[in-house]
Scaffold this motif. Structure first.
Motif, PDB file in Angstrom:
ATOM      1  N   ARG A   5       0.814  -1.221   0.000  1.00  0.00           N
ATOM      2  CA  ARG A   5       0.000   0.000   0.000  1.00  0.00           C
ATOM      3  C   ARG A   5       0.849   1.273   0.000  1.00  0.00           C
ATOM      4  N   ASP A 107       3.709  -6.346   9.681  1.00  0.00           N
ATOM      5  CA  ASP A 107       3.285  -5.707  10.922  1.00  0.00           C
ATOM      6  C   ASP A 107       4.343  -5.879  11.999  1.00  0.00           C
ATOM      7  N   ILE A 125      -2.529   4.029  13.837  1.00  0.00           N
ATOM      8  CA  ILE A 125      -2.600   2.838  12.994  1.00  0.00           C
ATOM      9  C   ILE A 125      -3.740   3.060  12.006  1.00  0.00           C
ATOM     10  N   SER A 127      -5.998   1.181   9.325  1.00  0.00           N
ATOM     11  CA  SER A 127      -6.341  -0.173   8.912  1.00  0.00           C
ATOM     12  C   SER A 127      -7.852  -0.315   8.790  1.00  0.00           C
ATOM     13  N   ASP A 129      -9.034  -3.302   9.352  1.00  0.00           N
ATOM     14  CA  ASP A 129      -9.212  -4.435  10.247  1.00  0.00           C
ATOM     15  C   ASP A 129      -9.031  -3.957  11.689  1.00  0.00           C
ATOM     16  N   ARG A 132      -7.217  -6.413  14.173  1.00  0.00           N
ATOM     17  CA  ARG A 132      -5.767  -6.475  13.929  1.00  0.00           C
ATOM     18  C   ARG A 132      -5.100  -5.205  14.436  1.00  0.00           C
ATOM     19  N   ALA A 133      -5.723  -4.050  14.182  1.00  0.00           N
ATOM     20  CA  ALA A 133      -5.174  -2.777  14.646  1.00  0.00           C
ATOM     21  C   ALA A 133      -5.136  -2.727  16.168  1.00  0.00           C
ATOM     22  N   ASN A 148      -7.104   5.048  12.517  1.00  0.00           N
ATOM     23  CA  ASN A 148      -7.605   5.775  11.343  1.00  0.00           C
ATOM     24  C   ASN A 148      -7.801   7.267  11.600  1.00  0.00           C
TER      25      ASN A 148
END
Length: 191
Positions: A5, A107, A125, A127, A129, A132-133, A148
């Motif tokens: 990304r 990660d 972070i 993401s 997800d 996961r974050a 975010n």
């Protein structure tokens, strides 16, 4: 930034950064004001110069920000790429509108690099997800983790740092406790 990304993220970051309008905080058109004092601006400029001297590339044309001027607290925002973890911009607290973006393979690598710092005020972070974050956030050695977004204050949430990022806490019930003066009474009743 994850390798898959990286290009998309950098392009978006540059596009967003170019939209800022540097100027007086009293001007309604301003979206980016001065840093706290001239010495703070010079510290950020020094980090950017050091990174560029060591191979980083600046992606923002400073001349697009007419209010930016050395010797003042007004400095243009900057996005740097081709940075590495040995550069001050990547290891120290910058406290200004400059960021280095570094490509990582996983990660785990990102987490290792983020925790490899004497500082730990905040981390962000980005993401889709959330689980996961949150797992990454739990492993980060910081006082505050954003998902975010970044630097959003909520009076109900504690704002705190770890490591060399200061002591104590502001905001929230925990922060307000610092404004009180507790007193302890220790009694021993004799009969």
């Amino acid at each position: 930034m994850a390798a898959s990304r990286y290009e998309e993220f950098v392009a978006g970051m540059v596009e967003l950064t170019q939209q800022y309008r540097l100027g007086s905080p009293l001007d309604p058109a301003t979206t980016l004001g001065p840093v706290v004092r001239t010495s703070a601006a010079e510290a950020v400029r020094s980090q950017v110069r050091e990174a560029v001297a060591r191979g980083a590339r600046q992606l923002i044309d400073e001349s697009s920000f007419a209010a930016a001027s050395p010797g003042t607290p007004y400095l243009a925002p900057q996005v740097l790429i081709d940075v590495d973890h040995s550069m001050a911009i990547m290891r120290e607290e910058t406290f200004g509108p400059a960021v280095g973006i570094m490509k990582v393979a996983s990660d785990d690598e990102a987490l290792r690099l983020m925790n490899d710092s004497a500082y730990g005020l905040t981390a962000a972070i980005f993401s889709a997800d959330a689980q996961r974050a949150e797992a990454l956030g739990d492993a980060l050695e910081t006082g505050t983790v954003f998902l975010n977004r970044c630097d959003y204050l909520d009076p109900a949430l504690a704002w705190t740092g770890v490591k060399n990022s200061g002591r104590g806490c502001t905001l929230s019930r925990v922060g307000f406790e610092q404004l009180t003066r507790p007193k302890s009474y220790h009694f021993r009743v004799r009969t």
